[in-house]
Structure formats: structure tokens, C-alpha cells
Scaffold this motif. Structure first.
Motif, PDB file in Angstrom:
ATOM      1  N   LEU A 164      -2.313   7.096   3.222  1.00 18.84           N
ATOM      2  CA  LEU A 164      -2.031   5.699   2.920  1.00 18.84           C
ATOM      3  C   LEU A 164      -3.174   5.200   2.050  1.00 18.84           C
ATOM      4  N   VAL A 165      -2.859   4.693   0.878  1.00 17.75           N
ATOM      5  CA  VAL A 165      -3.875   4.360  -0.117  1.00 17.75           C
ATOM      6  C   VAL A 165      -3.822   2.875  -0.452  1.00 17.75           C
ATOM      7  N   ARG A 166      -4.988   2.258  -0.521  1.00 15.05           N
ATOM      8  CA  ARG A 166      -5.056   0.869  -0.993  1.00 15.05           C
ATOM      9  C   ARG A 166      -5.086   0.902  -2.506  1.00 15.05           C
ATOM     10  N   GLY A 167      -4.178   0.194  -3.133  1.00 19.24           N
ATOM     11  CA  GLY A 167      -4.100   0.214  -4.589  1.00 19.24           C
ATOM     12  C   GLY A 167      -3.290   1.404  -5.061  1.00 19.24           C
ATOM     13  N   PHE A 168      -3.457   1.736  -6.333  1.00 16.79           N
ATOM     14  CA  PHE A 168      -2.647   2.801  -6.902  1.00 16.79           C
ATOM     15  C   PHE A 168      -3.467   3.981  -7.405  1.00 16.79           C
ATOM     16  N   SER A 169      -4.748   4.011  -7.122  1.00 17.29           N
ATOM     17  CA  SER A 169      -5.566   5.152  -7.539  1.00 17.29           C
ATOM     18  C   SER A 169      -5.987   5.943  -6.303  1.00 17.29           C
ATOM     19  N   ASP A 170      -6.322   7.208  -6.532  1.00 19.69           N
ATOM     20  CA  ASP A 170      -6.741   8.076  -5.426  1.00 19.69           C
ATOM     21  C   ASP A 170      -8.064   7.572  -4.844  1.00 19.69           C
ATOM     22  N   PRO A 171      -8.196   7.586  -3.528  1.00 20.14           N
ATOM     23  CA  PRO A 171      -9.437   7.121  -2.915  1.00 20.14           C
ATOM     24  C   PRO A 171     -10.603   8.080  -3.191  1.00 20.14           C
ATOM     25  N   GLU A 172     -11.827   7.533  -3.160  1.00 19.73           N
ATOM     26  CA  GLU A 172     -13.037   8.343  -3.339  1.00 19.73           C
ATOM     27  C   GLU A 172     -13.226   9.264  -2.137  1.00 19.73           C
ATOM     28  N   GLY A 173     -13.712  10.457  -2.377  1.00 25.23           N
ATOM     29  CA  GLY A 173     -14.060  11.378  -1.292  1.00 25.23           C
ATOM     30  C   GLY A 173     -12.873  11.969  -0.560  1.00 25.23           C
ATOM     31  N   MET A 221       0.843  -1.178   0.000  1.00 24.72           N
ATOM     32  CA  MET A 221       0.000   0.000   0.000  1.00 24.72           C
ATOM     33  C   MET A 221       0.889   1.243   0.000  1.00 24.72           C
ATOM     34  N   PRO A 222       0.792   2.061  -1.033  1.00 24.78           N
ATOM     35  CA  PRO A 222       1.634   3.254  -1.105  1.00 24.78           C
ATOM     36  C   PRO A 222       1.096   4.405  -0.250  1.00 24.78           C
ATOM     37  N   ILE A 223       1.999   5.271   0.120  1.00 24.13           N
ATOM     38  CA  ILE A 223       1.634   6.520   0.797  1.00 24.13           C
ATOM     39  C   ILE A 223       1.829   7.624  -0.230  1.00 24.13           C
ATOM     40  N   TYR A 224       0.755   8.335  -0.534  1.00 20.30           N
ATOM     41  CA  TYR A 224       0.824   9.435  -1.495  1.00 20.30           C
ATOM     42  C   TYR A 224       0.780  10.763  -0.773  1.00 20.30           C
ATOM     43  N   GLU A 225       1.402  11.747  -1.360  1.00 21.36           N
ATOM     44  CA  GLU A 225       1.351  13.108  -0.833  1.00 21.36           C
ATOM     45  C   GLU A 225       0.416  13.916  -1.719  1.00 21.36           C
ATOM     46  N   TYR A 226      -0.361  14.787  -1.069  1.00 21.44           N
ATOM     47  CA  TYR A 226      -1.325  15.613  -1.787  1.00 21.44           C
ATOM     48  C   TYR A 226      -1.132  17.074  -1.413  1.00 21.44           C
ATOM     49  N   ARG A 227      -1.539  17.945  -2.330  1.00 27.09           N
ATOM     50  CA  ARG A 227      -1.468  19.386  -2.117  1.00 27.09           C
ATOM     51  C   ARG A 227      -2.828  19.988  -2.408  1.00 27.09           C
ATOM     52  N   CYS A 228      -3.232  20.904  -1.544  1.00 23.51           N
ATOM     53  CA  CYS A 228      -4.505  21.589  -1.710  1.00 23.51           C
ATOM     54  C   CYS A 228      -4.235  22.980  -2.292  1.00 23.51           C
ATOM     55  N   PRO A 229      -4.759  23.276  -3.497  1.00 25.90           N
ATOM     56  CA  PRO A 229      -4.525  24.594  -4.081  1.00 25.90           C
ATOM     57  C   PRO A 229      -5.282  25.709  -3.356  1.00 25.90           C
ATOM     58  N   ALA A 230      -6.333  25.368  -2.609  1.00 28.64           N
ATOM     59  CA  ALA A 230      -7.123  26.395  -1.923  1.00 28.64           C
ATOM     60  C   ALA A 230      -6.373  26.985  -0.733  1.00 28.64           C
ATOM     61  N   CYS A 231      -5.809  26.112   0.125  1.00 30.52           N
ATOM     62  CA  CYS A 231      -5.125  26.613   1.326  1.00 30.52           C
ATOM     63  C   CYS A 231      -3.616  26.388   1.275  1.00 30.52           C
TER      64      CYS A 231
END
Length: 128
Positions: free
Chosen positions: A18-27, A1-11
Motif C-alpha cells: 500500500l503506497v502513499r502517492g503514486f511513486s515507489d516508497p524509499e527503502g 492510496m494505491p496498492i502496487y504489486e512488486y516482483r523480486c528478480p532475485a527470488c
């Protein structure tokens, strides 16, 4: 299970997930502001060099380009970079040893009053 980093353009916040699989989780939403319009960020990564690649990097003459051999501070920066390339072969106290040699060199130049000499410290001006 990979750990992805995300950035919010608003703030402009960043977070990891921590994500199951290789796609971004829903919601998925920013934990700071709740914005659901987030972007996956490029994570830092490290590469492992072979012993041969490390030695080639050290032997490369371009690593000495721009090095002012009359400046003890420049030599110390180069020596610390060399220590990082050598890794544990240089020893745990490599940076400390380089700092001590730099201090001794600067103290010697200060006594001589030569180029690269550290400025004299006034006794009562509270140098930190």
C-alpha cells in the motif's frame, strides 16, 4: 492510496504494498530475501462492460468458431462461457445446470454406445 504489486528478480517472489502517492516508497525491499532491486509488476484488472457490449459479445459469430456441435463437452464449455457473459441474468445455478445436462447427455450416449460415449466403468477397478 494505491496498492502496487512488486516482483523480486532475485527470488522470483511477488508481494503487494500500500503506497502513499503514486511513486515507489524509499527503502522498499523484498520481504522474502531482502533484495532492494525490485520491479513493479503489472497488476490484473477488470473492465466493466455495458449491457450492450455484453450482448454484442454473445451475438458475435466468431464466438462459435471451432465449436464442435457433436461434442457435448465442447457445448458445455461454450454454455459456461455464455453464462459468464450473461452474469446474474443466467442465474446462480447456471454452471450446475450445464453440468447436469452434460452428465445426462453422456449417460444417454453411453447407453447407446454412440460417438462421444463415456467409457464403460469396470466394476472392480476402483474408479475415482
Amino acid at each position: 492510496m494505491p496498492i502496487y504489486e512488486y516482483r523480486c528478480p532475485a527470488c522470483n517472489g511477488q508481494f503487494q504494498k500500500l503506497v502513499r502517492g503514486f511513486s515507489d516508497p524509499e527503502g522498499l525491499a523484498c520481504p522474502r530475501c531482502g533484495n532492494s532491486n525490485i520491479q513493479r509488476a503489472v497488476s490484473r484488472f477488470a473492465t466493466i462492460k455495458s449491457e450492450e457490449a455484453r450482448l454484442e459479445a454473445i451475438a458475435d459469430p466468431s464466438s462459435l468458431a471451432g465449436l464442435d456441435e457433436s461434442d457435448p463437452r465442447a457445448i458445455a464449455r461454450w454454455a459456461k462461457k455464455l453464462g459468464k457473459e450473461l452474469g446474474e441474468d443466467a442465474g446462480e445455478d447456471w454452471d450446475e445446470m450445464v453440468d447436469q445436462m452434460l452428465e445426462e447427455e453422456l449417460d444417454g450416449k453411453a447407453e447407446e454406445g454412440g460417438p462421444g460415449a463415456a467409457p464403460a466403468k469396470p466394476d472392480n477397478l476402483g474408479w475415482a
